[in-house]
Design an enzyme around this catalytic site. Sequence first.
Site, PDB file in Angstrom:
ATOM      1  N   GLN A  21     -10.044 -11.264   0.889  1.00  0.00           N
ATOM      2  CA  GLN A  21     -10.159 -12.304   1.917  1.00  0.00           C
ATOM      3  C   GLN A  21      -9.744 -11.917   3.334  1.00  0.00           C
ATOM      4  O   GLN A  21     -10.448 -12.236   4.303  1.00  0.00           O
ATOM      5  CB  GLN A  21      -9.342 -13.541   1.488  1.00  0.00           C
ATOM      6  CG  GLN A  21      -9.496 -14.686   2.457  1.00  0.00           C
ATOM      7  CD  GLN A  21      -8.769 -15.964   2.081  1.00  0.00           C
ATOM      8  OE1 GLN A  21      -8.564 -16.818   2.919  1.00  0.00           O
ATOM      9  NE2 GLN A  21      -8.379 -16.125   0.831  1.00  0.00           N
ATOM     10  N   GLU A 143      -2.199 -13.370  -0.783  1.00  0.00           N
ATOM     11  CA  GLU A 143      -1.859 -14.539   0.032  1.00  0.00           C
ATOM     12  C   GLU A 143      -0.459 -15.117  -0.212  1.00  0.00           C
ATOM     13  O   GLU A 143       0.369 -15.206   0.692  1.00  0.00           O
ATOM     14  CB  GLU A 143      -2.913 -15.634  -0.223  1.00  0.00           C
ATOM     15  CG  GLU A 143      -2.614 -16.980   0.396  1.00  0.00           C
ATOM     16  CD  GLU A 143      -2.684 -16.961   1.914  1.00  0.00           C
ATOM     17  OE1 GLU A 143      -3.650 -16.425   2.459  1.00  0.00           O
ATOM     18  OE2 GLU A 143      -1.771 -17.502   2.565  1.00  0.00           O
ATOM     19  N   ASP A 172      -3.875 -14.612   4.496  1.00  0.00           N
ATOM     20  CA  ASP A 172      -5.152 -13.885   4.464  1.00  0.00           C
ATOM     21  C   ASP A 172      -5.992 -14.178   5.698  1.00  0.00           C
ATOM     22  O   ASP A 172      -6.214 -13.322   6.546  1.00  0.00           O
ATOM     23  CB  ASP A 172      -5.947 -14.290   3.219  1.00  0.00           C
ATOM     24  CG  ASP A 172      -5.490 -13.553   1.980  1.00  0.00           C
ATOM     25  OD1 ASP A 172      -4.828 -12.514   2.115  1.00  0.00           O
ATOM     26  OD2 ASP A 172      -5.799 -14.012   0.875  1.00  0.00           O
ATOM     27  N   GLY A 251       8.008 -30.631  15.556  1.00  0.00           N
ATOM     28  CA  GLY A 251       8.126 -30.670  17.011  1.00  0.00           C
ATOM     29  C   GLY A 251       9.181 -31.654  17.476  1.00  0.00           C
ATOM     30  O   GLY A 251       9.979 -32.155  16.678  1.00  0.00           O
ATOM     31  N   GLY A 252       9.177 -31.938  18.765  1.00  0.00           N
ATOM     32  CA  GLY A 252      10.198 -32.803  19.343  1.00  0.00           C
ATOM     33  C   GLY A 252       9.960 -34.284  19.094  1.00  0.00           C
ATOM     34  O   GLY A 252      10.814 -35.112  19.430  1.00  0.00           O
TER      35      GLY A 252
HETATM   36  N1  CAO Z   1     -16.034   4.146  -2.988  1.00  0.00           N
HETATM   37  C1  CAO Z   1     -15.082   4.705  -3.773  1.00  0.00           C
HETATM   38  N2  CAO Z   1     -13.848   4.181  -3.935  1.00  0.00           N
HETATM   39  C2  CAO Z   1     -13.586   3.031  -3.288  1.00  0.00           C
HETATM   40  C3  CAO Z   1     -14.526   2.400  -2.456  1.00  0.00           C
HETATM   41  C4  CAO Z   1     -15.793   3.000  -2.314  1.00  0.00           C
HETATM   42  N3  CAO Z   1     -16.756   2.477  -1.565  1.00  0.00           N
HETATM   43  N4  CAO Z   1     -13.977   1.280  -1.946  1.00  0.00           N
HETATM   44  C5  CAO Z   1     -12.727   1.205  -2.442  1.00  0.00           C
HETATM   45  N5  CAO Z   1     -12.489   2.264  -3.247  1.00  0.00           N
HETATM   46  C6  CAO Z   1     -11.248   2.582  -3.961  1.00  0.00           C
HETATM   47  C7  CAO Z   1     -10.075   2.751  -3.052  1.00  0.00           C
HETATM   48  O1  CAO Z   1     -10.102   3.986  -2.450  1.00  0.00           O
HETATM   49  C8  CAO Z   1      -8.921   2.560  -4.015  1.00  0.00           C
HETATM   50  O2  CAO Z   1      -8.776   3.759  -4.761  1.00  0.00           O
HETATM   51  P1  CAO Z   1      -7.363   4.498  -4.997  1.00  0.00           P
HETATM   52  O3  CAO Z   1      -6.473   3.486  -5.613  1.00  0.00           O
HETATM   53  O4  CAO Z   1      -7.728   5.627  -5.917  1.00  0.00           O
HETATM   54  O5  CAO Z   1      -6.857   4.961  -3.694  1.00  0.00           O
HETATM   55  C9  CAO Z   1      -9.490   1.530  -4.997  1.00  0.00           C
HETATM   56  O6  CAO Z   1     -10.891   1.478  -4.754  1.00  0.00           O
HETATM   57  C10 CAO Z   1      -8.989   0.101  -4.911  1.00  0.00           C
HETATM   58  O7  CAO Z   1      -8.297  -0.208  -3.760  1.00  0.00           O
HETATM   59  P2  CAO Z   1      -7.057  -1.216  -3.748  1.00  0.00           P
HETATM   60  O8  CAO Z   1      -5.869  -0.554  -4.373  1.00  0.00           O
HETATM   61  O9  CAO Z   1      -6.943  -1.657  -2.357  1.00  0.00           O
HETATM   62  O10 CAO Z   1      -7.557  -2.437  -4.673  1.00  0.00           O
HETATM   63  P3  CAO Z   1      -6.708  -3.400  -5.628  1.00  0.00           P
HETATM   64  O11 CAO Z   1      -7.703  -4.361  -6.172  1.00  0.00           O
HETATM   65  O12 CAO Z   1      -5.871  -2.679  -6.617  1.00  0.00           O
HETATM   66  O13 CAO Z   1      -5.698  -4.170  -4.632  1.00  0.00           O
HETATM   67  C11 CAO Z   1      -5.092  -5.628  -2.793  1.00  0.00           C
HETATM   68  C12 CAO Z   1      -6.131  -5.272  -3.885  1.00  0.00           C
HETATM   69  C13 CAO Z   1      -5.696  -6.712  -1.946  1.00  0.00           C
HETATM   70  C14 CAO Z   1      -3.801  -6.110  -3.450  1.00  0.00           C
HETATM   71  C15 CAO Z   1      -4.804  -4.374  -1.918  1.00  0.00           C
HETATM   72  O14 CAO Z   1      -6.019  -3.885  -1.451  1.00  0.00           O
HETATM   73  C16 CAO Z   1      -3.874  -4.661  -0.748  1.00  0.00           C
HETATM   74  O15 CAO Z   1      -2.674  -4.808  -0.910  1.00  0.00           O
HETATM   75  N6  CAO Z   1      -4.441  -4.699   0.475  1.00  0.00           N
HETATM   76  C17 CAO Z   1      -3.678  -4.867   1.694  1.00  0.00           C
HETATM   77  C18 CAO Z   1      -3.197  -6.261   1.872  1.00  0.00           C
HETATM   78  C19 CAO Z   1      -4.321  -7.241   1.846  1.00  0.00           C
HETATM   79  O16 CAO Z   1      -5.287  -7.177   2.563  1.00  0.00           O
HETATM   80  N7  CAO Z   1      -4.161  -8.250   1.026  1.00  0.00           N
HETATM   81  C20 CAO Z   1      -5.060  -9.373   1.075  1.00  0.00           C
HETATM   82  C21 CAO Z   1      -5.687  -9.552  -0.198  1.00  0.00           C
HETATM   83  S1  CAO Z   1      -6.522 -11.064  -0.216  1.00  0.00           S
HETATM   84  O17 CAO Z   1      -7.200 -11.069   1.187  1.00  0.00           O
END
Ligand code: CAO
Length: 420
Positions: A21, A143, A172, A251-252
Amino acid sequence: IWEIVMKALDGIRILDMTHVQSGPTCTQLLGWFGADVIKVERPGVGDATRGQLRDIPDVDSLYFTMLNHNKRSITLNTKDETGKEIFTRLIQECDVMVENFAPGALDRMGFSWEKIQQINPRMIYASVKGFGPGPYSDCKVYENVAQCAGGSASTTGFLDGPPLVTGSQIGDSGTGLNLALGIVTALFQRETTGKGQRVLASMQDGVLNLCRVKLRDQQRLQHGPLTEYSQHSEQIEFGDTTPRAGNDSGGGQPGCILKCKGWEADPNAYTYFIAQAAAWKNICDVIGRPSWKEDSDFATPAVRLPRLGEVFKAIEKWTMTKTKYEVMDICNPLDIPVGPILSMKELSEEPSLRDTGTIVSVEHPERGSYLTVGNPIKLSDSPSEVERSPLLGEHTDAILREVLGFGDEEIASARSAGAV
Ligand code: CAO
């Protein structure tokens, strides 16, 4: 005579590596302002939200569609060697790269900030992370984690209940807004410097920033009780941290959520009522307490403060005789600030929100029509039409051709290598 309607970010190309998001909110906004947003997704998988909370089998979820309007989708495996070459070419051709992966994910792919600057010194590289630099910078964050770590949860809810998260996605979507502002600011600075820069918006920072009045109250506590909190009029002592304030106004001017006619059956038959000092005499007349205008216990804001419970009870006695819309109709002409508690059903049916494009109906080839929120920021010279979200990889070939100049053979070989 043809009039060419330009959009504010026409000509700006965004390499969109966002998912879920926060990041997608940011790039969707940039798309609404006219940027060409190229969403990069893993072949065969795509943004995880395509498949989350689905209401129709095998069709992109509303979660995905409502966050990814005005974008084009290219599938690309950025961990594959051919995929990395294509990704490098895309970095050369784009102005901004946006990502919100877990900390370090792009570095692990081989695309550190240093590397990106080498490939394209004009590139603006923007990230959302859960936390800024510090003890938690490696954490994955969603979030509600941000709402808790940013101070919102500890100050939301009622005094005698647990901390509460709010329905607004302040961690988010709120952080996505911050990131979008950071990006356009960096684009503006690039006009002078010719250089890109790194933009970081952390979700904890974003939530805390929105909770500034609670940090204000934390400091005021050192100088005595927070007299506008209903806790004060209920004579409950304050501790050493900003407490949960229920529906008290931050607020106030004191405010409260009050029952309206029909509250027994309708969970949203309530109004927010602000007992603004300037409107006090009108309030007294409306609720049938004209004597309070001159009463030394009620006539001024200072004397009312310890009696706010009694004041709001008297106001509620009146609001309970009216619907929330009647309260609005009666109070508005008298300059008494009130707000009906509007449900999602009421909002989705409100014609004025459709007229302004704040809520729009969108056609999707697989799901039919659905409602979504349009651009909340209105520019007089840059109209925002909401275009449906792309199917996974819908624009892969078009992007390879138009942006990178690929021919049929190069596309076929990227495909057979499994890179796209
Ligand atoms: N081709 C190949 N690999 C890809 C890719 C692509 N096009 N796009 C993504 N990937 C890979 C990434 O490189 C990552 O790989 P590694 O773990 O080996 O480095 C993997 O896909 C997944 O990435 P992730 O760890 O970000 O995904 P997740 O689902 O485990 O975590 C989240 C999700 C949101 C918790 C994490 O991305 C995060 O903390 N983001 C930052 C904070 C944030 O934006 N949070 C908001 C979430 S809701 O809006």
